[in-house]
Design a protein around this motif. Structure first.
Motif, PDB file in Angstrom:
ATOM      1  N   UNK A 369     -72.074  34.453  16.642  1.00 29.96           N
ATOM      2  CA  UNK A 369     -72.186  34.010  15.262  1.00 29.96           C
ATOM      3  C   UNK A 369     -72.266  32.488  15.207  1.00 29.96           C
ATOM      4  N   UNK A 370     -72.741  31.972  14.070  1.00 21.37           N
ATOM      5  CA  UNK A 370     -73.029  30.545  13.943  1.00 21.37           C
ATOM      6  C   UNK A 370     -71.811  29.656  14.063  1.00 21.37           C
ATOM      7  N   UNK A 371     -70.633  30.095  13.577  1.00 24.56           N
ATOM      8  CA  UNK A 371     -69.426  29.270  13.655  1.00 24.56           C
ATOM      9  C   UNK A 371     -69.037  28.989  15.097  1.00 24.56           C
ATOM     10  N   UNK A 372     -69.222  29.964  15.972  1.00 24.17           N
ATOM     11  CA  UNK A 372     -68.925  29.759  17.391  1.00 24.17           C
ATOM     12  C   UNK A 372     -69.874  28.729  17.991  1.00 24.17           C
ATOM     13  N   UNK A 373     -71.145  28.825  17.661  1.00 27.98           N
ATOM     14  CA  UNK A 373     -72.135  27.909  18.207  1.00 27.98           C
ATOM     15  C   UNK A 373     -71.887  26.478  17.726  1.00 27.98           C
ATOM     16  N   UNK A 374     -71.546  26.321  16.452  1.00 32.62           N
ATOM     17  CA  UNK A 374     -71.264  24.976  15.931  1.00 32.62           C
ATOM     18  C   UNK A 374     -70.024  24.381  16.579  1.00 32.62           C
ATOM     19  N   UNK A 375     -69.004  25.205  16.765  1.00 29.15           N
ATOM     20  CA  UNK A 375     -67.783  24.736  17.396  1.00 29.15           C
ATOM     21  C   UNK A 375     -68.061  24.279  18.832  1.00 29.15           C
ATOM     22  N   UNK A 376     -68.871  25.020  19.551  1.00 26.75           N
ATOM     23  CA  UNK A 376     -69.205  24.675  20.933  1.00 26.75           C
ATOM     24  C   UNK A 376     -70.010  23.380  20.993  1.00 26.75           C
ATOM     25  N   UNK A 377     -71.027  23.261  20.153  1.00 27.45           N
ATOM     26  CA  UNK A 377     -71.884  22.065  20.176  1.00 27.45           C
ATOM     27  C   UNK A 377     -71.087  20.835  19.750  1.00 27.45           C
ATOM     28  N   UNK A 378     -70.174  20.993  18.775  1.00 27.15           N
ATOM     29  CA  UNK A 378     -69.339  19.859  18.365  1.00 27.15           C
ATOM     30  C   UNK A 378     -68.480  19.373  19.524  1.00 27.15           C
ATOM     31  N   UNK A 379     -67.944  20.313  20.298  1.00 26.43           N
ATOM     32  CA  UNK A 379     -67.169  19.929  21.469  1.00 26.43           C
ATOM     33  C   UNK A 379     -68.004  19.201  22.509  1.00 26.43           C
ATOM     34  N   UNK A 380     -69.254  19.636  22.703  1.00 23.48           N
ATOM     35  CA  UNK A 380     -70.146  18.951  23.646  1.00 23.48           C
ATOM     36  C   UNK A 380     -70.457  17.544  23.149  1.00 23.48           C
ATOM     37  N   UNK A 381     -70.697  17.386  21.860  1.00 25.87           N
ATOM     38  CA  UNK A 381     -70.968  16.052  21.305  1.00 25.87           C
ATOM     39  C   UNK A 381     -69.754  15.144  21.459  1.00 25.87           C
ATOM     40  N   UNK A 382     -68.560  15.663  21.248  1.00 20.28           N
ATOM     41  CA  UNK A 382     -67.352  14.855  21.420  1.00 20.28           C
ATOM     42  C   UNK A 382     -67.214  14.365  22.853  1.00 20.28           C
ATOM     43  N   UNK A 383     -67.662  15.177  23.796  1.00 16.21           N
ATOM     44  CA  UNK A 383     -67.489  14.845  25.209  1.00 16.21           C
ATOM     45  C   UNK A 383     -68.602  13.969  25.751  1.00 16.21           C
ATOM     46  N   UNK A 384     -69.842  14.224  25.331  1.00 16.64           N
ATOM     47  CA  UNK A 384     -70.997  13.558  25.940  1.00 16.64           C
ATOM     48  C   UNK A 384     -71.580  12.440  25.091  1.00 16.64           C
ATOM     49  N   UNK A 385     -71.594  12.615  23.781  1.00 14.71           N
ATOM     50  CA  UNK A 385     -72.252  11.644  22.895  1.00 14.71           C
ATOM     51  C   UNK A 385     -71.240  10.583  22.464  1.00 14.71           C
ATOM     52  N   UNK A 386     -70.911   9.658  23.397  1.00 19.23           N
ATOM     53  CA  UNK A 386     -69.876   8.667  23.111  1.00 19.23           C
ATOM     54  C   UNK A 386     -70.278   7.720  21.993  1.00 19.23           C
ATOM     55  N   UNK A 387     -71.565   7.419  21.890  1.00 18.32           N
ATOM     56  CA  UNK A 387     -72.025   6.474  20.869  1.00 18.32           C
ATOM     57  C   UNK A 387     -72.208   7.133  19.504  1.00 18.32           C
ATOM     58  N   UNK A 388     -72.114   8.453  19.442  1.00 19.96           N
ATOM     59  CA  UNK A 388     -72.252   9.147  18.164  1.00 19.96           C
ATOM     60  C   UNK A 388     -73.627   9.006  17.545  1.00 19.96           C
ATOM     61  N   UNK A 389     -74.698   9.135  18.351  1.00 16.12           N
ATOM     62  CA  UNK A 389     -76.051   8.918  17.863  1.00 16.12           C
ATOM     63  C   UNK A 389     -76.766  10.205  17.503  1.00 16.12           C
ATOM     64  N   UNK A 390     -76.128  11.348  17.694  1.00 21.36           N
ATOM     65  CA  UNK A 390     -76.734  12.632  17.342  1.00 21.36           C
ATOM     66  C   UNK A 390     -75.934  13.275  16.215  1.00 21.36           C
ATOM     67  N   UNK A 391     -76.644  13.739  15.199  1.00 26.34           N
ATOM     68  CA  UNK A 391     -75.986  14.404  14.070  1.00 26.34           C
ATOM     69  C   UNK A 391     -76.155  15.915  14.203  1.00 26.34           C
ATOM     70  N   UNK A 392     -75.075  16.635  13.945  1.00 26.33           N
ATOM     71  CA  UNK A 392     -75.102  18.098  14.020  1.00 26.33           C
ATOM     72  C   UNK A 392     -75.260  18.666  12.624  1.00 26.33           C
ATOM     73  N   UNK A 393     -76.407  19.312  12.377  1.00 29.36           N
ATOM     74  CA  UNK A 393     -76.666  19.990  11.110  1.00 29.36           C
ATOM     75  C   UNK A 393     -76.134  21.415  11.204  1.00 29.36           C
ATOM     76  N   UNK A 394     -75.312  21.821  10.246  1.00 24.90           N
ATOM     77  CA  UNK A 394     -74.788  23.180  10.285  1.00 24.90           C
ATOM     78  C   UNK A 394     -75.913  24.183  10.032  1.00 24.90           C
ATOM     79  N   UNK A 395     -75.721  25.401  10.493  1.00 24.12           N
ATOM     80  CA  UNK A 395     -76.803  26.383  10.478  1.00 24.12           C
ATOM     81  C   UNK A 395     -77.162  26.802   9.058  1.00 24.12           C
TER      82      UNK A 395
END
Length: 611
Positions: A369-395
């Motif tokens: 389901x979409x909530x799981x995918x958003x939670x996972x991608x947010x965690x990846x962004x927190x870990x990898x995207x240190x500069x915060x240059x990518x925005x996550x659009x919810x499904x």
């Protein structure tokens, strides 16, 4: 003449605080590290900076409370509490600088980035290696308490983005640079300037925007000039009257009668300077921030967590167990509404809450389901995207933009989002409630990619339609909100080659892996998505979600909120004896009379179903 380039201290401190927030969910530790970075900003010599960094590095990378950790922790607390730069015995002359004694380092010379080749990175890394060696020597056989300040990820943030350009945000190149000369006296130039900021200019822009123009946009030049002229005249009149100056100044400008009148005396105030809204990190904190060890119950006032020996618990879902074991336990029991993970968004102060029922969609052969995918991608962004240059659009928003009506799109304005602060956006869209597609907006190259894990679709045509839809969406935001961000971009369709799913339910897993590869390669565009579907892929992603979540000690496992409810004065925390999760008694519907007494075990519904 020497031109010195310097980054605004306030902006650097804000960016560091956000980056630290991605590496730790502990507010106390985040505050402590940010205060320490502010003291590092105030350093006016490399000797001082290396001294502060040595103490900070020892505190953050020491796993246990060894003698060295405790000594340097006391030193860091003194730096923060006294709000001053420590006095160094070594001189600050250029000849005494550690940089003049730099050794030949092949790895640094062969680095491909400015930060990697920087001699400042070399000096700070040498200090860290010395600290690591000292901590290894202090490892003893007797067990030691764990260091609550242990968080090596904060040190990684500093090395990845800031230490290599240390002179650009510290006091190293501010003030009179003749202090570095070897032929000058020690105290010739007095105290050096420690930081610089453009907040005064931004404050004036804020006055113009909110007080003068009243947030009006797209004004004619003549209207803008009239408003500015009227406001400046009013401020000029107010200044003359407030300082009891001659009323003739309101009519015409008087020539100065003597040299004293030509000075800018109006900018000086008699008496103490009023307190401004400068950052709290540059001042002495009222209470020194410390990491959060455990919660205290309001009815007993004692540390309940200490009474629960999670390390010696034989239950597979205990706090000290491996994530894989916890995944098995969460997958096999009946679904509940217990919150199993909370992933925080540092900038937006928004939490992604994942419940047990939703988490179980990661099991094999189920549609994620979409909530799981958003939670996972947010965690990846927190870990990898240190500069915060990518925005996550919810499904949901993504689906409305690509497939919704004009009325539906108008309700998804995203008023608080400024897309110009980002270099791209990622998300995914649901197709007929049975399939997921990955969507990637790369603003640096003006391309949009719609990637379908299922073979057979025309991805170029899908990307072309998405480019048109997003172009219309950003125009809508300009018309309704006056926001010009990303309006001028002429989006072009693109295509990324990739492997395809082999079954009917793996689309969500493929999208999650595509997002992970995109974040890892950003700002570059991945040439291909090579995803190897296996029986361990879903389990690995489930483990990553649990690792990326904040500690179970930091939120209620029923509502996902950290603080106690304010609607009930008798609400307290209660902890499960088996898994160590915390709950609000009000969320459980538990009256005060049913709250277990001290030393009486209590078990949550998740552990009851598991056992």
């Amino acid at each position: 003449m020497l031109t010195v380039l310097h980054i605004c201290s306030a902006h650097v401190l804000k960016a560091v605080a956000q980056s630290i927030g991605r590496r730790t969910a502990d507010k106390g530790l985040k505050e402590f590290a940010t205060f320490a970075f502010a003291r590092l900003q105030n350093a006016t010599s490399m000797t001082t900076a290396l001294h502060i960094f040595r103490s900070l590095c020892t505190v953050l990378i020491g796993k246990h409370n060894s003698n060295a950790v405790l000594i340097h922790l006391k030193a860091m607390k003194d730096f923060i509490k006294e709000c001053r730069i420590p006095d160094m015995e070594e001189g600050d002359k250029l000849g005494d600088s550690p940089l003049t004694q730099e050794e030949d380092d092949e790895e640094r010379r062969n680095a491909h980035t400015i930060v990697g080749r920087s001699p400042f990175t070399y000096e700070f890394r040498k200090v860290m290696e010395e600290v690591q060696g000292e901590l290894e020597k202090e490892e003893v056989e007797t067990p030691q308490d764990e260091n609550p300040y242990f968080c090596p990820g904060i040190v990684d943030v500093l090395f990845d983005n800031y230490l290599g350009i240390f002179p650009l945000w510290s006091g190293l190149l501010l003030g009179n640079l003749k202090r570095y000369a070897t032929d000058t006296e020690e105290d010739t130039f007095g105290q050096s300037k420690t930081r610089d900021t453009n907040c005064h200019v931004e404050r004036w822009f804020g006055i113009v925007k909110h007080s003068i123009l009243k947030k009006q946009r797209r004004l004619r030049p003549a209207t803008f000039i009239r408003k500015m002229y009227g406001s400046l005249q009013g401020r000029y009149r107010e200044h003359i009257m407030a300082h009891h100056l001659s009323e003739q100044l309101l009519l015409k400008t008087l020539l100065p009668k003597d040299i004293s009148q030509s000075k800018e005396g109006w900018a000086k105030r008699d008496g103490a300077k009023p307190r401004t809204s400068s950052s709290k990190y540059y001042t002495t904190p009222d209470i020194l921030p410390v990491p959060k060890r455990a919660k205290l119950t309001l009815n007993t006032g004692e540390d309940i967590q200490s009474s629960t020996d999670v390390e010696n618990s034989s239950n597979p879902t205990s706090k000290g167990s491996k994530p894989a074991t916890e995944v098995d336990a969460l997958w096999t029991c009946k679904p509940t509404e217990v919150v199993v993970a909370v992933v925080r968004h540092a900038e937006e102060k928004h939490n992604f809450t994942l419940r047990h029922r939703e988490f179980q969609s990661l099991r094999p052969d189920e549609l994620i389901i979409g909530e799981v995918m958003e939670c996972y991608i947010r965690g990846i962004l927190n870990l990898k995207d240190n500069a915060g240059r990518l925005y996550l659009l919810d499904h949901y928003t993504m689906g409305v933009i690509l497939h919704g009506t004009r009325e539906q799109i108008a309700r998804q304005e995203l008023k608080k989002v400024t897309f110009d602060l980002y270099d791209g956006a990622i998300g995914f869209v649901n197709i007929r409630n049975v399939h997921w597609k990955f969507v990637y907006l790369h603003a640096l190259s003006n391309h949009i990619y719609v990637v379908d894990p299922l073979q057979g679709s025309n991805e170029v045509e899908d990307s072309r339609k998405a480019a048109y839809k997003f172009g219309e969406y950003f125009k809508m935001r300009r018309n309704r909100l006056g926001k010009e961000d990303w309006v001028s971009i002429k989006w072009q369709p693109g295509k990324i080659t990739h492997t395809f799913q082999k079954d009917a339910t793996s689309c969500g897993a493929f999208v999650m892996q595509m997002a992970k590869m995109t974040v890892k390669e950003f700002p570059k565009i991945p040439k291909t998505f090579h995803i190897k579907s296996s029986q361990h892929l879903r389990r690995d992603m489930a483990e990553e979600i649990l690792r990326g979540s904040v500690s179970k000690d930091d939120f209620c496992s029923f509502c996902g909120i950290e603080d106690l409810p304010t609607t009930a004065v008798d609400a307290v925390w209660i902890q499960c004896e088996t898994c160590g999760r915390w709950f609000h008694t009000q969320c459980l519907g538990m009256p005060a009379a049913r709250i277990p007494k001290k030393n009486t075990p209590w078990y949550c519904v998740l552990c009851i179903l598991t056992n």
